[in-house]
Design an enzyme around this catalytic site. Structure first.
Site, short mmCIF file in Angstrom:
data_model
loop_
_atom_site.label_atom_id
_atom_site.label_comp_id
_atom_site.label_asym_id
_atom_site.label_seq_id
_atom_site.Cartn_x
_atom_site.Cartn_y
_atom_site.Cartn_z
N ASN A 125 0.83 -1.21 0.00
CA ASN A 125 0.00 0.00 0.00
C ASN A 125 0.86 1.26 0.00
OD1 ASN A 125 0.62 -0.96 2.61
ND2 ASN A 125 -0.94 0.30 3.56
N ILE A 126 0.38 2.27 -0.72
CA ILE A 126 1.09 3.54 -0.85
C ILE A 126 0.13 4.66 -0.48
CG2 ILE A 126 2.35 5.07 -2.42
CD1 ILE A 126 3.36 2.60 -3.85
N GLU A 127 0.47 5.38 0.58
CA GLU A 127 -0.44 6.41 1.11
C GLU A 127 0.01 7.81 0.73
OE1 GLU A 127 -0.63 5.49 5.30
OE2 GLU A 127 -1.86 3.70 4.91
N CYS A 153 -4.30 0.70 -2.27
CA CYS A 153 -4.08 -0.57 -1.56
C CYS A 153 -3.03 -1.43 -2.26
CB CYS A 153 -5.37 -1.37 -1.50
SG CYS A 153 -6.69 -0.58 -0.60
N GLU A 171 -3.19 -4.50 -3.10
CA GLU A 171 -3.71 -5.37 -4.17
C GLU A 171 -3.71 -4.66 -5.52
OE1 GLU A 171 -4.94 -4.66 -1.21
OE2 GLU A 171 -6.57 -6.00 -0.65
N CYS A 213 -10.34 -4.81 0.23
CA CYS A 213 -11.42 -3.84 0.45
C CYS A 213 -12.37 -3.88 -0.75
CB CYS A 213 -10.84 -2.43 0.63
SG CYS A 213 -10.34 -1.66 -0.92
N CYS A 266 -10.92 -2.72 -4.17
CA CYS A 266 -10.02 -3.71 -4.79
C CYS A 266 -10.79 -4.90 -5.34
CB CYS A 266 -8.97 -4.18 -3.79
SG CYS A 266 -7.74 -2.91 -3.44
N1 THU Z 1 -5.19 -1.45 2.64
C1 THU Z 1 -4.68 -2.30 1.71
O1 THU Z 1 -3.55 -2.10 1.22
N2 THU Z 1 -5.42 -3.38 1.31
C2 THU Z 1 -6.66 -3.66 1.81
O2 THU Z 1 -7.28 -4.61 1.36
C3 THU Z 1 -7.25 -2.83 2.85
C4 THU Z 1 -6.49 -1.60 3.23
C5 THU Z 1 -4.37 -0.31 3.07
C6 THU Z 1 -4.91 1.03 2.66
C7 THU Z 1 -4.30 1.93 3.69
O3 THU Z 1 -3.01 2.32 3.26
C8 THU Z 1 -4.14 1.07 4.93
O4 THU Z 1 -4.30 -0.27 4.49
C9 THU Z 1 -5.14 1.37 6.03
O5 THU Z 1 -6.43 1.31 5.54
#
Ligand code: THU
Length: 275
Positions: A42-44, A53, A55, A86, A89
Site C-alpha cells: 500500500n502507498i499512502e 491498496c 492489491e 477492500c 479492490c
Molecule cells: N489497505 C490495503 O492495502 N489493502 C486492503 O485490502 C485494505 C487496506 C491499506 C490502505 C491503507 O493504506 C491502509 O491499508 C489502512 O487502511
C-alpha cells in the site's frame, strides 16, 4: 504454487509499503497464469483518500508489465483475522483478474482461502477490460516497445554472513557462500552437480547511483564506460559471477568465490560455456 509460498511473498512485500499515516503496511502477491509472482504494497499520501491498496498496486504493476491472466492473490497484514481485499479492490480485481483464489494471511501464521466470486458476487459493469484501445498488433509493432520495463522474479538468494560490500574479504575467491534456490524450482538443478564452475546471475539490490563514464578501480584507475567494465554500479544492477561449485544439496548450492552480500537476489544460474 502453494498458497503458503505466495503468502510469504505478500508478507515480504509489506516492507516496501509507504504507510506513515495508517502505520498499517499491507503486502500483496499476485500469481500470473505464466507462474510469475508480482508483488505490491500500500502507498499512502498526506491527502489520506489518495492511498492505494497493496492489491491494486500489485495488479496494476502486473498489467503494465504485460500480464493478462491471473490465478491467485495473497494478501498479508498484521491483523486478526487476516485481511481481505477492500470493496474497491474487489471491484477492480474482478474486472481485470477474474475469479481469483484469494489467500489472506497475517503474521501469526493464520491463513484463510476464499475466492473473489464468493467475496464479491455481483460486481459492477460487464466490459472486459482487455478491450484495450491499443490493439495487440499495435502494441507488438511499436518500435519503442523495447523501452517498457521488464520484471524479473528471483529464483533464489545468496546466503553468507556479509551484510555490506565492504565486509566482503578481499580474498573472496576463497570465500564459501550458499545460493538458496526457491524449493519449487529445485528440479531445475538436476545434473547441475556435474559442473565444476557455474555462472550466478544476480541483481545487486543495494547498488545505486551508477555513472556512465568514470575512473574504474578494477581497470588501473583509468576512465572506462560502464559497459566497458564490470563495475557493480550500472543501469540495471545486474551481476554475473563465475564461481566454483562445491556442492549441490537439494535446493542449496555451496559455491566458492562469490563476492555478493547476504540476501542478494539471484536471477538465474547458468553453466559456463565449455572452452
Ligand atoms: N489497505 C490495503 O492495502 N489493502 C486492503 O485490502 C485494505 C487496506 C491499506 C490502505 C491503507 O493504506 C491502509 O491499508 C489502512 O487502511
Amino acid at each position: 504454487m502453494k498458497a503458503e509460498t505466495l503468502l510469504e511473498a505478500a508478507r515480504a512485500s509489506r516492507s516496501r509499503a509507504y504507510a506513515p499515516y495508517s502505520g498499517f503496511p499491507v503486502g500483496a502477491a499476485l500469481l500470473t497464469e505464466e507462474g510469475a509472482v508480482i508483488t505490491g504494497s500500500n502507498i499512502e499520501n498526506a491527502s489520506y483518500g489518495m492511498a492505494v491498496c497493496a492489491e491494486r498496486i500489485a495488479l496494476f504493476t502486473a498489467i503494465h508489465a504485460g500480464y493478462r491472466s491471473f490465478k491467485k492473490i495473497a494478501l498479508a497484514a498484521d491483523c486478526t483475522p487476516p485481511p481481505t481485499p477492500c470493496g474497491a479492490c474487489r471491484q477492480v480485481l474482478r474486472e481485470m483478474a477474474g475469479d481469483l483464489e484469494v489467500i489472506s494471511g497475517n503474521l501469526n501464521g493464520e491463513m484463510d482461502i476464499s475466492t473473489l466470486s464468493a467475496l464479491f458476487p455481483r460486481p459492477f459493469g460487464s466490459l472486459s477490460w482487455d478491450k484495450n484501445p491499443y490493439s495487440e498488433e499495435d502494441q507488438q509493432n511499436s518500435e519503442d516497445n523495447w523501452r517498457v520495463s521488464v520484471s524479473f522474479h528471483p529464483v533464489g538468494c545468496v546466503a553468507n554472513g556479509y551484510e555490506t560490500p565492504q565486509a566482503i574479504p578481499s580474498n573472496y575467491k576463497e570465500l564459501l557462500s550458499q545460493v538458496i534456490i526457491d524449493p519449487e524450482l529445485e528440479e531445475g538443478l538436476y545434473r547441475l552437480g556435474e559442473e565444476e564452475k557455474i555462472n550466478v546471475i544476480s541483481y545487486l539490490h543495494r547498488a545505486k547511483n551508477y555513472t556512465l563514464k568514470e575512473k574504474r578501480s578494477g581497470r588501473g584507475n583509468e576512465v572506462y564506460g560502464v559497459f566497458a567494465c564490470r563495475a557493480p554500479l550500472r543501469p540495471n544492477s545486474i551481476a554475473q559471477s563465475t564461481v566454483n561449485l562445491v556442492e549441490v544439496n537439494k535446493n542449496v548450492l555451496t559455491v566458492r568465490g562469490l563476492d555478493l552480500i547476504n540476501g542478494t537476489p539471484v536471477l538465474d544460474i547458468k553453466t559456463v560455456m565449455p572452452r
